[in-house]
Design a protein around this motif. Sequence first.
Motif, PDB file in Angstrom:
ATOM      1  N   ALA A 182       0.807  -1.228   0.000  1.00  0.00           N
ATOM      2  CA  ALA A 182       0.000   0.000   0.000  1.00  0.00           C
ATOM      3  C   ALA A 182       0.835   1.270   0.000  1.00  0.00           C
ATOM      4  O   ALA A 182       0.404   2.299  -0.502  1.00  0.00           O
ATOM      5  N   THR A 183       2.054   1.210   0.582  1.00  0.00           N
ATOM      6  CA  THR A 183       2.801   2.461   0.755  1.00  0.00           C
ATOM      7  C   THR A 183       4.290   2.166   0.871  1.00  0.00           C
ATOM      8  O   THR A 183       4.723   1.022   0.666  1.00  0.00           O
ATOM      9  N   THR A 184       5.078   3.198   1.215  1.00  0.00           N
ATOM     10  CA  THR A 184       6.529   3.048   1.349  1.00  0.00           C
ATOM     11  C   THR A 184       6.881   1.914   2.324  1.00  0.00           C
ATOM     12  O   THR A 184       6.348   1.864   3.430  1.00  0.00           O
ATOM     13  N   GLN A 239      16.084  14.340  -1.059  1.00  0.00           N
ATOM     14  CA  GLN A 239      15.626  15.162  -2.188  1.00  0.00           C
ATOM     15  C   GLN A 239      15.671  14.395  -3.509  1.00  0.00           C
ATOM     16  O   GLN A 239      14.714  14.432  -4.289  1.00  0.00           O
ATOM     17  N   HIS A 240      16.767  13.659  -3.765  1.00  0.00           N
ATOM     18  CA  HIS A 240      16.893  12.967  -5.055  1.00  0.00           C
ATOM     19  C   HIS A 240      15.864  11.853  -5.212  1.00  0.00           C
ATOM     20  O   HIS A 240      15.471  11.516  -6.320  1.00  0.00           O
ATOM     21  N   ALA A 241      15.397  11.297  -4.082  1.00  0.00           N
ATOM     22  CA  ALA A 241      14.407  10.215  -4.165  1.00  0.00           C
ATOM     23  C   ALA A 241      13.004  10.765  -4.421  1.00  0.00           C
ATOM     24  O   ALA A 241      12.131  10.043  -4.915  1.00  0.00           O
ATOM     25  N   LYS A 242      12.767  12.035  -4.099  1.00  0.00           N
ATOM     26  CA  LYS A 242      11.468  12.668  -4.357  1.00  0.00           C
ATOM     27  C   LYS A 242      11.432  13.318  -5.742  1.00  0.00           C
ATOM     28  O   LYS A 242      10.432  13.239  -6.446  1.00  0.00           O
ATOM     29  N   GLU A 243      12.543  13.987  -6.103  1.00  0.00           N
ATOM     30  CA  GLU A 243      12.600  14.716  -7.374  1.00  0.00           C
ATOM     31  C   GLU A 243      13.161  13.775  -8.428  1.00  0.00           C
ATOM     32  O   GLU A 243      14.308  13.868  -8.832  1.00  0.00           O
ATOM     33  N   SER A 244      12.317  12.838  -8.838  1.00  0.00           N
ATOM     34  CA  SER A 244      12.771  11.715  -9.644  1.00  0.00           C
ATOM     35  C   SER A 244      11.638  11.299 -10.585  1.00  0.00           C
ATOM     36  O   SER A 244      10.479  11.629 -10.344  1.00  0.00           O
ATOM     37  N   ALA A 245      11.980  10.559 -11.634  1.00  0.00           N
ATOM     38  CA  ALA A 245      10.951  10.068 -12.562  1.00  0.00           C
ATOM     39  C   ALA A 245       9.967   9.150 -11.848  1.00  0.00           C
ATOM     40  O   ALA A 245       8.827   8.989 -12.284  1.00  0.00           O
ATOM     41  N   CYS A 246      10.398   8.526 -10.753  1.00  0.00           N
ATOM     42  CA  CYS A 246       9.482   7.710  -9.946  1.00  0.00           C
ATOM     43  C   CYS A 246       9.710   8.097  -8.483  1.00  0.00           C
ATOM     44  O   CYS A 246      10.448   7.444  -7.770  1.00  0.00           O
ATOM     45  N   GLY A 247       9.105   9.203  -8.095  1.00  0.00           N
ATOM     46  CA  GLY A 247       9.373   9.797  -6.780  1.00  0.00           C
ATOM     47  C   GLY A 247       8.688   9.044  -5.652  1.00  0.00           C
ATOM     48  O   GLY A 247       7.571   8.550  -5.805  1.00  0.00           O
ATOM     49  N   CYS A 248       9.352   8.990  -4.495  1.00  0.00           N
ATOM     50  CA  CYS A 248       8.795   8.310  -3.316  1.00  0.00           C
ATOM     51  C   CYS A 248       7.639   9.110  -2.724  1.00  0.00           C
ATOM     52  O   CYS A 248       7.586  10.338  -2.835  1.00  0.00           O
ATOM     53  N   ALA A 249       6.760   8.397  -2.006  1.00  0.00           N
ATOM     54  CA  ALA A 249       5.626   9.015  -1.308  1.00  0.00           C
ATOM     55  C   ALA A 249       6.042   9.409   0.099  1.00  0.00           C
ATOM     56  O   ALA A 249       6.598   8.596   0.836  1.00  0.00           O
ATOM     57  N   GLY A 250       5.723  10.635   0.493  1.00  0.00           N
ATOM     58  CA  GLY A 250       5.999  11.069   1.859  1.00  0.00           C
ATOM     59  C   GLY A 250       6.395  12.535   1.881  1.00  0.00           C
ATOM     60  O   GLY A 250       7.173  12.976   1.039  1.00  0.00           O
TER      61      GLY A 250
END
Length: 344
Positions: free
Chosen positions: A105-107, A253-264
């Motif tokens: 469901a999530t991270t 930052q790099h995990a959010k600003e990405s082609a498949c960004g993380c939720a949170g």
Amino acid sequence: MTTKLTIIRPDDWHVHLRDGEVLKDTVADISRYFGRAIVMPNLVPPVVNAEQASEYHARIMAQSPRENFQPLMVLYLTDNTTAEDIISAKESGLVYAAKLYPAGATTNSSSGVTDVANLEDVFAAMQSVGMPLLIHGEVTKDDIDIFDREQVFIDTILRPLVANYPMLKVVLEHITTKNAVDFVKEASDNVAATITVHHLLYNRNHMLVGGIRPHYFCLPVLKRNTHQAALIEAATSGSKKFFLGTDSAPHAQHAKESACGCAGSYTAHAAIELYAEVFEHENALDKLEAFASINGPTFYQLPINEDKITLEKVEWPVPATLTFGNDVVVPIRANETIAWQVKD
Ligand SMILES: NC(=O)N[C@@H](CC(=O)O)C(=O)O
Ligand SMILES: [Zn+2]
Ligand SMILES: [Zn+2]
């Protein structure tokens, strides 16, 4: 106009502190004025028993600048959790709840529960020892639209679960819909909900109009503004069923600003100050103390904190990034200002 507000020291009933080198940063932020925090167990690997919870508790306390900050540990339920795991967690005195993540469901939820029917003994044990069940309430089926996943979870999983275990204390975490607000209001006093500050401040337009803003992407995803309005009404209503849970969930930052960004979304740097903005906007600053400092401990049957904090109406700038171990995190309100500040 109110420019100063003193309230009982608040607690955060849902936070992600992560682990390792970032702990010093997340713990510094969460312990700045919160008395206690319910610490989510979705590490890799997850916190699945009392021993792991105790080790994680020690790693957090080793980083705490305030000795009287109290992390309240949570067990991560899997298909293999047993009633004995619940009983020894309760006996440890460090574990205050167990968390249901539907698998996928999530991270970090891949070890989560595939079918709640596998956990009948576990829920029965939790009900009998009085351990709250915390729920990420979203279904994960491919054919269910992401904006509908909370509502479908409530109708297909949560209603029957609550009916089968009427004495089980249940917290529906980080609610995002009017459907969730209505469900919680109509349920017994054993059912409550946390509400994040980002779901009070924002709706899906903030995330998607004029460009995609990955730092607003979290799960459950931001909904339309009518749902946001229902959450604001619930949080500021004074109802004891709703309380503060930031769901502050940092990703580099790099995990959010990405082609498949993380939720949170990261809000631990300024949580109570941001909630104060919402309550002030609703002319409900007098309801902030119940939401932030009283309803949570009352539901968990824990004492209300004895000391107080003071917020002042002093505008302050939020930096573009904050240190996050060897990385940086982009906090909510980065490069903008916040209207309230907790006085040291
Ligand atoms: N809320 C989120 O979008 N992410 C959380 C997990 C969660 O609380 O669902 C995380 O651990 O990153
Ligand atoms: Zn969640
Ligand atoms: Zn969370």
